[in-house]
Scaffold this motif. Structure first.
Motif, mmCIF file in Angstrom:
data_model
loop_
_atom_site.group_PDB
_atom_site.id
_atom_site.type_symbol
_atom_site.label_atom_id
_atom_site.label_comp_id
_atom_site.label_asym_id
_atom_site.label_seq_id
_atom_site.Cartn_x
_atom_site.Cartn_y
_atom_site.Cartn_z
ATOM 1 N N MET A 126 5.741 -36.082 -6.914
ATOM 2 C CA MET A 126 5.941 -34.796 -6.276
ATOM 3 C C MET A 126 7.119 -34.075 -6.934
ATOM 4 N N ILE A 127 6.967 -32.807 -7.165
ATOM 5 C CA ILE A 127 8.002 -31.996 -7.774
ATOM 6 C C ILE A 127 8.920 -31.462 -6.679
ATOM 7 N N GLY A 128 10.228 -31.557 -6.902
ATOM 8 C CA GLY A 128 11.206 -31.100 -5.921
ATOM 9 C C GLY A 128 11.372 -29.594 -5.936
ATOM 10 N N PRO A 129 12.124 -29.079 -4.980
ATOM 11 C CA PRO A 129 12.380 -27.643 -4.915
ATOM 12 C C PRO A 129 13.044 -27.132 -6.187
ATOM 13 N N SER A 130 12.663 -25.946 -6.590
ATOM 14 C CA SER A 130 13.192 -25.318 -7.798
ATOM 15 C C SER A 130 14.319 -24.357 -7.432
ATOM 16 N N PRO A 131 15.518 -24.554 -8.001
ATOM 17 C CA PRO A 131 16.641 -23.686 -7.640
ATOM 18 C C PRO A 131 16.570 -22.331 -8.333
ATOM 19 N N ARG A 132 17.002 -21.305 -7.620
ATOM 20 C CA ARG A 132 17.133 -19.953 -8.166
ATOM 21 C C ARG A 132 18.528 -19.457 -7.821
ATOM 22 N N VAL A 133 19.101 -18.686 -8.715
ATOM 23 C CA VAL A 133 20.381 -18.038 -8.458
ATOM 24 C C VAL A 133 20.084 -16.568 -8.238
ATOM 25 N N GLU A 134 20.531 -16.047 -7.106
ATOM 26 C CA GLU A 134 20.348 -14.628 -6.796
ATOM 27 C C GLU A 134 21.714 -13.972 -6.683
ATOM 28 N N LEU A 135 21.739 -12.661 -6.845
ATOM 29 C CA LEU A 135 22.977 -11.908 -6.956
ATOM 30 C C LEU A 135 22.894 -10.650 -6.109
ATOM 31 N N CYS A 136 24.023 -10.261 -5.530
ATOM 32 C CA CYS A 136 24.112 -8.949 -4.889
ATOM 33 C C CYS A 136 25.424 -8.309 -5.322
ATOM 34 N N LEU A 137 25.405 -6.993 -5.406
ATOM 35 C CA LEU A 137 26.560 -6.214 -5.838
ATOM 36 C C LEU A 137 27.004 -5.313 -4.706
ATOM 37 N N TRP A 148 17.634 -18.243 -22.988
ATOM 38 C CA TRP A 148 16.879 -19.127 -22.103
ATOM 39 C C TRP A 148 17.642 -20.432 -21.872
ATOM 40 N N ASN A 149 18.294 -20.951 -22.902
ATOM 41 C CA ASN A 149 19.098 -22.165 -22.737
ATOM 42 C C ASN A 149 20.207 -21.945 -21.715
ATOM 43 N N GLU A 150 20.838 -20.778 -21.759
ATOM 44 C CA GLU A 150 21.897 -20.482 -20.797
ATOM 45 C C GLU A 150 21.315 -20.328 -19.389
ATOM 46 N N THR A 151 20.123 -19.775 -19.276
ATOM 47 C CA THR A 151 19.456 -19.664 -17.976
ATOM 48 C C THR A 151 19.151 -21.059 -17.420
ATOM 49 N N LEU A 152 18.721 -21.958 -18.274
ATOM 50 C CA LEU A 152 18.492 -23.341 -17.839
ATOM 51 C C LEU A 152 19.794 -23.999 -17.391
ATOM 52 N N TYR A 153 20.891 -23.660 -18.061
ATOM 53 C CA TYR A 153 22.191 -24.191 -17.662
ATOM 54 C C TYR A 153 22.573 -23.680 -16.263
ATOM 55 N N LEU A 154 22.283 -22.413 -15.971
ATOM 56 C CA LEU A 154 22.533 -21.879 -14.626
ATOM 57 C C LEU A 154 21.753 -22.678 -13.577
ATOM 58 N N THR A 155 20.504 -22.977 -13.886
ATOM 59 C CA THR A 155 19.674 -23.773 -12.975
ATOM 60 C C THR A 155 20.296 -25.153 -12.773
ATOM 61 N N ASN A 156 20.768 -25.748 -13.861
ATOM 62 C CA ASN A 156 21.414 -27.041 -13.780
ATOM 63 C C ASN A 156 22.671 -26.975 -12.919
ATOM 64 N N CYS A 157 23.439 -25.903 -13.055
ATOM 65 C CA CYS A 157 24.640 -25.724 -12.231
ATOM 66 C C CYS A 157 24.277 -25.613 -10.750
ATOM 67 N N ALA A 158 23.185 -24.913 -10.452
ATOM 68 C CA ALA A 158 22.735 -24.803 -9.058
ATOM 69 C C ALA A 158 22.390 -26.186 -8.494
ATOM 70 N N GLU A 159 21.718 -27.000 -9.303
ATOM 71 C CA GLU A 159 21.384 -28.357 -8.860
ATOM 72 C C GLU A 159 22.645 -29.195 -8.657
ATOM 73 N N ARG A 160 23.590 -29.084 -9.574
ATOM 74 C CA ARG A 160 24.843 -29.835 -9.451
ATOM 75 C C ARG A 160 25.627 -29.401 -8.219
ATOM 76 N N PHE A 161 25.580 -28.116 -7.923
ATOM 77 C CA PHE A 161 26.300 -27.596 -6.762
ATOM 78 C C PHE A 161 25.855 -28.307 -5.491
ATOM 79 N N VAL A 162 24.551 -28.384 -5.281
ATOM 80 C CA VAL A 162 24.056 -29.010 -4.046
ATOM 81 C C VAL A 162 24.218 -30.527 -4.066
#
Length: 130
Positions: free
Chosen positions: A1-12, A48-62
């Motif tokens: 089973m594939i786990g939840p996919s993290p997304r980073v969202e932003l507001c200004l 795209w590599n930097e975007t993947l790094y953001l996703t990795n940071c989101a996973e590390r955060f939780v």
């Protein structure tokens, strides 16, 4: 089973006390890629590599690495905002931004979105965080 996919969202916002935020996905995937873009992406795709790094940071955060992951996400979002402003991205940039981590998972035939974290407001221009 594939786990939840993290997304980073932003507001200004110009007001850090504003709770009525309009959230948007950070670095959304393009709806379509041309043949040339796909071919180039096989050999060089730093963005795209930097975007993947953001996703990795989101996973590390939780997973409990909040300080480092939050700092890295902030730095990259701030850089994106300042780059967009420098490219004529639509006038004055708001004074503050916030980010949130949203985990997307499949729930039967629909997608489920769970907000795992909402950051405090950060200054868009912060000379100490560059």
């Amino acid at each position: 089973m594939i786990g939840p996919s993290p997304r980073v969202e932003l507001c200004l916002t110009d007001n850090p006390e504003n709770d009525e935020a309009v959230w948007r996905e950070c670095r959304p995937r393009p709806a379509q890629l041309g043949f040339r873009d796909r071919l180039t992406g096989f050999f060089w795709n730093a963005r795209w590599n930097e975007t993947l790094y953001l996703t990795n940071c989101a996973e590390r955060f939780v997973q409990g690495q909040e300080e480092h992951a939050s700092r890295e996400i902030r730095r990259r979002l701030r850089s994106d905002l300042l780059r967009a402003e420098g490219e004529g991205g639509g006038g004055d940039i708001p004074a503050f931004f916030r980010f949130r981590l949203v985990f997307v998972s499949r729930d039967d035939d629909s997608l489920r979105r769970d907000v795992a974290f909402v950051s405090p407001p950060y200054q868009t221009v912060d000379p100490l965080d560059r």
